[in-house]
Each structure stands twice: as C-alpha cells, then as structure tokens.
Enzyme design. Structure first.
Site, short mmCIF file in Angstrom:
data_model
loop_
_atom_site.label_atom_id
_atom_site.label_comp_id
_atom_site.label_asym_id
_atom_site.label_seq_id
_atom_site.Cartn_x
_atom_site.Cartn_y
_atom_site.Cartn_z
N ASP A 1 -6.50 18.44 -15.93
CA ASP A 1 -6.81 17.08 -16.34
C ASP A 1 -6.30 16.91 -17.77
O ASP A 1 -6.84 17.49 -18.72
CB ASP A 1 -8.33 16.83 -16.27
CG ASP A 1 -8.69 15.37 -16.51
OD1 ASP A 1 -7.96 14.71 -17.28
OD2 ASP A 1 -9.69 14.91 -15.96
N LYS B 1 -7.63 5.54 -19.97
CA LYS B 1 -7.88 5.94 -21.36
C LYS B 1 -6.65 5.67 -22.24
O LYS B 1 -6.31 4.53 -22.44
CB LYS B 1 -8.30 7.41 -21.40
CG LYS B 1 -9.31 7.81 -20.30
CD LYS B 1 -10.61 7.02 -20.37
CE LYS B 1 -11.53 7.47 -19.23
NZ LYS B 1 -12.70 6.65 -19.06
N ARG C 1 0.84 -1.21 0.00
CA ARG C 1 0.00 0.00 0.00
C ARG C 1 0.87 1.26 0.00
O ARG C 1 0.54 2.27 -0.59
CB ARG C 1 -0.96 0.00 1.20
CG ARG C 1 -1.77 1.28 1.32
CD ARG C 1 -3.07 1.08 2.10
NE ARG C 1 -2.87 0.40 3.36
CZ ARG C 1 -2.42 0.99 4.49
NH1 ARG C 1 -2.12 2.27 4.49
NH2 ARG C 1 -2.27 0.29 5.59
N TYR D 1 -15.95 16.87 -17.05
CA TYR D 1 -16.37 15.46 -17.06
C TYR D 1 -17.36 15.24 -15.91
O TYR D 1 -17.09 15.64 -14.78
CB TYR D 1 -15.15 14.55 -16.92
CG TYR D 1 -15.48 13.13 -16.53
CD1 TYR D 1 -16.29 12.36 -17.34
CD2 TYR D 1 -15.01 12.59 -15.34
CE1 TYR D 1 -16.61 11.06 -16.98
CE2 TYR D 1 -15.32 11.29 -14.97
CZ TYR D 1 -16.12 10.54 -15.80
OH TYR D 1 -16.45 9.26 -15.43
N1 PLP Z 1 -11.10 12.78 -16.54
C1 PLP Z 1 -11.61 12.70 -17.78
C2 PLP Z 1 -11.34 13.80 -18.75
C3 PLP Z 1 -12.38 11.61 -18.16
O1 PLP Z 1 -12.88 11.55 -19.41
C4 PLP Z 1 -12.62 10.58 -17.21
C5 PLP Z 1 -13.45 9.41 -17.56
O2 PLP Z 1 -14.05 9.34 -18.61
C6 PLP Z 1 -12.08 10.70 -15.93
C7 PLP Z 1 -11.32 11.81 -15.61
C8 PLP Z 1 -12.33 9.65 -14.86
O3 PLP Z 1 -11.52 8.55 -15.05
P1 PLP Z 1 -11.80 7.11 -14.40
O4 PLP Z 1 -13.03 6.57 -15.05
O5 PLP Z 1 -10.55 6.35 -14.69
O6 PLP Z 1 -12.02 7.32 -12.94
#
Ligand code: PLP
Length: 373
Positions: free
Chosen positions: A170, A195, A47, A99
């Site tokens: 992000d 992604k 961890r 998002y």
């Molecule tokens: N940030 C963006 C721009 C996203 O498109 C997503 C998910 O689609 C996330 C964060 C969240 O990621 P996760 O599903 O891995 O938690």
C-alpha cells in the site's frame, strides 16, 4: 523523465480532434459500432473501459514503473481486488497496525475462507516466523497508519520469493514520489487515490498497479469489469488532474511535516513523535534506504493522555478535525475514538496530515493548542 514531468504528460495530450488541452470527460456509458458491428475504438461499454479511466490507469502504472493499472471506486476497492486473486484457504500476512479499513476487509475475507495473520512487519523475524506453506500474499503498508512504522520491503520480497508468495504494498502515503515498491521487487502497488493523488478532499478512488503482465494480472483485469466496482469518468478525470500537481504538493507538504515533527519532538507536553524522517525513529535506517522522502503524515502522543490529545485537537484552528489525509488542507484526528473499541491505537495519540498552508502558521496553531491542552 522525472516524476514531475510524467505526472503531467503521461497519457495526457491535446485532443487531436479539437485541440483541447484539458482532457474531455467521456460520460458516455456506451460506444458506437460501425455498420459491420466492429467497434470504432477500443471502448465498448464504460464498465469494461472508459477513456478517462484508461488515461488514469496508464499514468499511475507509468509513475509506479508497472505494466498495468486498474482503477477502482475507492482504495479499499483496490485492495479488495488484490485479495480477490486469492483462493479460499490461502494464507495472508498483513501488518498488525494496518489501516483499520484494510483490517476490517481482511477479517471479512477471513469469513470467506482466507486465513489472515496480523504481524509486526517492521520486525522481519516475526514476518519470517509467520510464513506458512500456504502463504500466498504478504500485504505491506509502509509507513503504517497511524503508527508510521516502516517495513523493509526488500526483505519482505526476499522472504515471499522463497515461499512462493506475492507482495502487495500500500503506497498511498509515500506515493511514487517517495517510494517505488515495484523497483524493490514487490508484485503489486495499491493506492487510495482519495489521498495525495486527488489531493483536494473531493474525490474517492483507488488504483492497483501490477509489476508484470501475467496470468494474475489478466485475472485482475477481468475481475475489474466482472465485479464492476469501477470509478466514474468524472472521478477518474479529477484524480488524473490531481496527479499533475501531486509531486509538487507532496514535496512541499513533506518539508513542512519534517519541520512540524522536529518542533513537536522538542515540545515539553509531547511524549513521542512518530515520523520516519526523525533520526531517532526506530526504523529510520530502513526508511532512509527505501524512501526518497519521508512524507507528510505524522502522529504524536501527549504526556497528558487521552484528555490532552482530545483538547489539543479541539484547540486547533487551521488543522480541521476530520478523517482522511493527503489533501491541501491540514487535518488532525484522534484515531482511537474514530476507530472504535477494537482500536489498537494509543489513546493519547493524534494523527496529523500536513497540508499546504504556510508552515509557520501551522506551527503557531499547534503552539496555541498545546498551550491550552
Ligand atoms: N490505505 C491507506 C493507507 C489509507 O490510509 C486508506 C484510507 O485512509 C485506505 C487505504 C482506504 O482508502 P479509501 O478510503 O479510498 O477506500
């Protein structure tokens, strides 16, 4: 070195003990000590640290040009860890069309004492007007999901500096291949490694990269093992493997996305295409000034409204109707229906994640589905 080279060689060396070229997966939860109680390596318990996680964190930090990386079990977990560095009462500014998972998280945190304003961050004057004396974090998502709006990172950083606030970007959609927020002055980059990093729709993960090694970075490091939302060694191994081909995959996917955006723009049934690489995108100049490429995500709206959008998605054969993005297979999604009643997404919009199929096959698929819509 170039990103293609770093993506392969950063923290990735043949194992000195066995010569293994592919890294081993260290499933062990715990690490032995010598008779005197001293640890044999830097690892004691998974961890707090694990060789696969360390390798992934170091590689992403190097690709983003930061000082330290922290891997989490999901992208939302990574964003959560940045919010956890704030105190109750702190004010956060986030994009109005962020998002929807990030929006839900911020609303949840608001219940814990953060105050949050959602602002059209592609309009820098609105960002300036939203800043308060207690603003501590500006969370940027550019391009935004699913409207592909572009925020001027340099201008947001300038405003944040003057206000004594930090900036987190992000960078999931552009990745460090196309955008380096830390170079533009941001304090943190966050990723959903689910992604483009993973790239094959088979692993969930998130990473935060901090620009500097300071008190907040140390706090984040401690929080990572205190809160315990860490990814498994196998998940880290998969993401680290995905990272090796990420630049080559995304470059090819982005080239196809540009062609698809131009095709859709000229289609009589399509009313609007949202792709920052189109010169008539409202933020094209900002995008061109801060991105090295425009990515492989786009969205478009149909003249026929929600019905036409849903029919088009249903008529596609190569684009799978599924949530998520960034993998080798192309995906399409009617975001309004997925996001639910609180959605701000137009009902006639489809979001597309362009994969690695041949672009001519993808264009033919779109042509067929739009004909029937
Ligand atoms: N940030 C963006 C721009 C996203 O498109 C997503 C998910 O689609 C996330 C964060 C969240 O990621 P996760 O599903 O891995 O938690």
């Amino acid at each position: 070195m170039h990103i293609e080279t770093l993506a392969i060689h950063s923290s990735h060396h043949p194992d000195p003990a066995t010569g293994s070229v592919a890294p081993a997966i260290y499933l062990s939860t715990t690490f032995a000590r010598r008779p005197d109680g001293e640890l044999i390596s830097n690892f004691s318990y998974s961890r707090s640290g694990n060789p696969n996680r360390t390798a992934l964190e170091a590689a992403v930090a190097e690709l983003e040009g930061g000082s330290a990386g922290f891997a989490y079990a999901s992208g939302v977990g990574a964003i959560f860890s940045v919010l956890q560095t704030l105190k109750p009462g702190d004010h956060v500014i986030a994009p109005a069309d962020v998002y929807h998972g990030t929006r839900d998280l911020l609303k949840e945190k608001a219940g814990w004492g953060l105050s949050v304003d959602f602002v059209d961050m592609d309009d820098i004057e609105k960002v300036a007007a939203a800043i308060r004396t207690d603003t501590r974090l500006l969370l940027v998502e550019t391009p935004s999901n699913p409207m592909l709006r572009i925020t001027d990172i340099r201008s947001v950083v300038r405003l944040a500096r003057a206000a004594g606030a930090r900036v987190a970007v992000d960078n999931t959609w552009p990745t460090p291949l196309f955008q380096r927020p830390l170079k533009l002055g941001a304090d943190y980059v966050v990723h959903s490694s689910t992604k483009y990093f993973g790239g094959h729709s088979d692993v969930l993960g998130g990473v935060v990269v901090a620009a500097l090694e300071d008190e907040t970075t140390q706090k984040m490091r401690e929080q990572q093992w205190t809160f315990g939302a860490v990814p498994s060694p196998f998940d880290c191994w998969l993401v680290r493997r995905g990272l090796m081909t990420m630049p080559v995959r995304l470059r090819a996917q982005a080239e196809s996305a540009g062609k698809i955006a131009r095709y859709l723009q000229s289609h009589p049934k399509v009313s609007q295409v949202h792709y920052p690489g189109l010169p008539d995108h409202p933020n094209y100049a900002v995008a061109a000034g801060q991105m090295e490429g425009f990515g492989a995500m786009l969205s478009f709206q149909l003249d026929g409204g929600e019905f036409a959008a849903v029919r088009t998605a249903a008529g596609l054969r190569l684009f799978t109707q599924a949530t998520s993005l960034g993998a080798v297979e192309s995906l399409v999604e009617h975001r309004y229906r997925v996001e639910g009643k609180t959605s701000r997404t137009p009902k006639d919009l489809l979001r597309v994640s362009v994969g690695l199929e041949h672009v001519d096959d993808l264009l033919a698929d779109l042509e067929g589905a739009l004909r029937k819509a």
